[in-house]
Structure formats: C-alpha cells, structure tokens
Design an enzyme around this catalytic site. Structure first.
Site, short mmCIF file in Angstrom:
data_model
loop_
_atom_site.label_atom_id
_atom_site.label_comp_id
_atom_site.label_asym_id
_atom_site.label_seq_id
_atom_site.Cartn_x
_atom_site.Cartn_y
_atom_site.Cartn_z
N SER A 1 0.85 -1.20 0.00
CA SER A 1 0.00 0.00 0.00
C SER A 1 0.88 1.24 0.00
CB SER A 1 -0.91 0.01 1.22
OG SER A 1 -1.45 1.31 1.35
N HIS B 1 -1.09 -1.14 -4.33
CA HIS B 1 -2.42 -0.83 -3.80
C HIS B 1 -2.46 0.67 -3.51
CE1 HIS B 1 -6.05 -1.86 -1.38
NE2 HIS B 1 -5.63 -0.91 -0.56
N ASP C 1 -4.60 3.77 -2.03
CA ASP C 1 -5.71 4.08 -1.14
C ASP C 1 -6.24 5.48 -1.40
OD1 ASP C 1 -6.07 1.76 0.55
OD2 ASP C 1 -4.03 2.14 1.24
N MET D 1 -8.79 8.34 -0.61
CA MET D 1 -9.60 8.78 0.54
C MET D 1 -10.13 10.19 0.29
SD MET D 1 -7.27 7.43 3.66
CE MET D 1 -6.62 5.75 3.67
N HIS E 1 -8.19 1.35 -4.37
CA HIS E 1 -9.18 1.14 -3.31
C HIS E 1 -9.87 2.48 -3.05
CE1 HIS E 1 -9.73 0.11 1.29
NE2 HIS E 1 -10.89 0.23 0.64
N MET F 1 -12.07 4.74 -1.18
CA MET F 1 -12.76 5.01 0.09
C MET F 1 -13.42 6.37 -0.05
SD MET F 1 -9.80 3.49 2.57
CE MET F 1 -8.58 3.58 1.28
N MET G 1 -11.81 -5.42 5.11
CA MET G 1 -11.00 -4.48 5.89
C MET G 1 -10.67 -5.10 7.26
SD MET G 1 -10.44 -1.87 3.97
CE MET G 1 -9.48 -1.05 5.25
N GLY H 1 -8.90 4.49 6.81
CA GLY H 1 -8.54 5.90 6.95
C GLY H 1 -7.06 6.11 7.17
N PHE H 2 -6.42 5.15 7.83
CA PHE H 2 -5.01 5.35 8.18
C PHE H 2 -4.26 4.02 8.12
CE2 PHE H 2 -7.65 8.42 10.36
CZ PHE H 2 -7.06 9.61 9.94
N GLY H 3 -2.98 4.11 7.77
CA GLY H 3 -2.11 2.94 7.83
C GLY H 3 -1.63 2.71 9.25
N GLY H 4 -1.00 1.58 9.47
CA GLY H 4 -0.34 1.31 10.75
C GLY H 4 -1.25 0.97 11.91
N ASP I 1 -7.07 -6.03 4.11
CA ASP I 1 -6.46 -4.70 4.06
C ASP I 1 -6.49 -4.06 5.44
OD1 ASP I 1 -5.51 -2.26 3.26
OD2 ASP I 1 -7.24 -1.74 2.02
N GLY I 2 -5.28 -3.84 5.99
CA GLY I 2 -5.17 -3.18 7.30
C GLY I 2 -4.71 -4.15 8.37
N GLY I 3 -3.60 -3.81 9.01
CA GLY I 3 -3.12 -4.63 10.12
C GLY I 3 -2.44 -5.92 9.71
N GLY J 1 1.03 -2.05 4.30
CA GLY J 1 1.64 -0.74 4.20
C GLY J 1 2.87 -0.68 5.08
C1 DX5 Z 1 -6.48 1.72 5.42
C2 DX5 Z 1 -5.97 1.42 4.02
C3 DX5 Z 1 -4.91 0.37 4.03
C4 DX5 Z 1 -3.67 0.73 4.79
C5 DX5 Z 1 -2.99 -0.51 5.25
O1 DX5 Z 1 -7.53 2.61 5.32
O2 DX5 Z 1 -7.02 0.98 3.18
O3 DX5 Z 1 -4.58 -0.02 2.70
O4 DX5 Z 1 -2.78 1.48 4.02
O5 DX5 Z 1 -1.90 -0.10 6.03
P1 DX5 Z 1 -1.22 -1.06 7.10
O6 DX5 Z 1 -0.73 -2.27 6.37
O7 DX5 Z 1 -0.10 -0.21 7.62
O8 DX5 Z 1 -2.25 -1.42 8.14
ZN ZN Z 2 -6.63 -0.06 1.11
#
Ligand code: DX5
Ligand code: ZN
Length: 223
Positions: A9, A34, A36, A38, A67, A69, A138, A143-146, A174-176, A196
């Site tokens: 990502s 990927h 994102d 937003m 993706h 959002m 999801m 909304g946010f990575g990490g 996607d996410g975590g 990500g």
């Molecule tokens: C979250 C995004 C994800 C995000 C994943 O809203 O859709 O794609 O970047 O990031 P990580 O892998 O850091 O959780």
């Molecule tokens: Zn995503």
C-alpha cells in the site's frame, strides 16, 4: 491454502517521492501497488485524485489496485479507470446502489472489487458474488495505515472463503497485515494481503526482504 500475493500500500510510502517509491517496489520484485483513495468524508483522511493515479501509472509494474474510500463513488469511476487502474474496489457502505457501482466498474474494463468495513457482515456480499472479482475485507477501520488488525477479521475471511466456494473471486485483507497476523489470515483463505507499514519499514533497501518474508510467513515457510 491459495498462493499469496503481497499488495504493497503506497499510503505508507514517501509522499514526496511516490514515483520512485513505485519503481522501488517493482525493483523489489513486487508486481502490485495498492492505492488508497480517501475523500475526507467517507473516511477521515484525504489522499489521491485520479490525476495522481494517472501520473503514478507509468512507474507501476503490473497491477494498479485502486481502493476507493469515497462516497459517492459512481461519478468518479470513469476517471479512475482512465487513470490506468486494473482493479477498482468500492465500499458496500458508500451508497445504496453498490450493484450499480460494480456494474459501472466492470463496464470500464476494470476488475471489480467489493470492500467491506469491519462492522459490516457478509450477508449482502452473498447477493453480489456474480458481480465481483475480489472482496476487500478491511482488517481495520479505513482511513489510516499502521493500525492493529481487528481479530474478528480472521473468522470473517474463513466464512467468506466458504461462501465463495469455487468461484474465481480473490479475498484481499487490508489493514493490520504484518508478520504476526499474515499466516492466520492466509490460512483462513485470504490470498491478496495488503501491507503498508510492514512493507515500507526500513526504506527502499528493505522492501524486497520485507515482501519476501511476509510471503514466506503467510505460506507457512517461516511460521
Ligand atoms: C487503510 C488502508 C490500508 C492501509 C494498510 O484505510 O485501506 O490499505 O494502508 O496499512 P497497514 O498495512 O499499515 O495497516
Ligand atoms: Zn486499502
């Protein structure tokens, strides 16, 4: 278990140098990016417009996985398709007519993804199985990575895999996704793992190692 693709990502990349980040991913052996998107409305963050996707496209090797959002989605489908996306994923929660959105996506020639938030059940997905190429489950609130994986995601993936049966639909999480969570997710039936933070950690010289070790951990080689 299905063969696993790691989907880096770009949200976790260096925003001042996104073209070179995409090239570094390709050099690290990744044929997937990927993206994102937003809108500061459907999710509390703002990122990439279609023009940004279009200028990144030449720097991406293989699949550009966008993706969305955003809400509404339909007015922007064509612009993101024209930007060179291979896959457009829309959220089931983004509007009342997701079936129409999925048809519009396929009408552009892109593959259609259906993204579902952690609070959304799989019931509605059952009626859309003929209209999608992938489901983006999801693992966090978007909304946010990490962020940390919501543990219920694993059971949800398992249930979705059973629901999909032998249809050619891929399951993306996607996410975590990281070294601690990826094996459980892949074992439950996910085959597209977005990452990500876990890919971009350590900078460009670490990308190949990060991607290869995530893939090996997912497939149980290092688990
Ligand atoms: C979250 C995004 C994800 C995000 C994943 O809203 O859709 O794609 O970047 O990031 P990580 O892998 O850091 O959780
Ligand atoms: Zn995503």
């Amino acid at each position: 278990m299905h063969p696993v693709t790691i989907c880096p990502s770009i949200l976790s990349g260096d925003f001042s140098a996104l073209g070179s980040e995409c090239r570094a991913l390709a050099e690290a052996g990744s044929d997937w990016v990927h993206v994102d998107v937003m809108d500061g409305h459907f999710v509390p963050n703002l990122t990439f417009g279609p023009q940004m996707c279009a200028v990144l496209r030449p720097h991406i090797q293989g699949t550009m996985d966008v993706h969305l959002m955003i809400a509404p989605v339909d007015p922007y489908v064509e612009a993101y398709a024209k930007s060179g996306a291979d896959i457009l994923s829309a959220h089931i929660e983004a509007g009342p007519h997701v079936h129409r959105t999925l048809q519009a996506i396929r009408g552009t020639g892109c593959k259609a993804g259906l993204a579902i938030n952690p609070g959304t059940g799989l019931d509605a997905v059952a009626h859309l199985l003929d209209d999608i190429d992938l489901v983006n489950v999801m693992g966090v609130n978007p909304g946010f990575g990490g962020q940390k994986l919501i543990p219920a995601t694993i059971a949800k993936v398992r249930q979705l895999r059973a629901m999909i049966a032998d249809r050619p639909i891929r399951i993306q999480v996607d996410g975590g996704v990281n070294a601690r969570t990826i094996h459980a997710l892949a074992s439950a039936g996910a085959d597209l793992l977005v990452a990500g933070a876990a890919v971009f950690e350590g900078g460009p010289e670490a990308y190949r190692r990060n991607i290869e070790s995530l893939r090996a951990t997912a497939e149980g080689v290092l688990a």
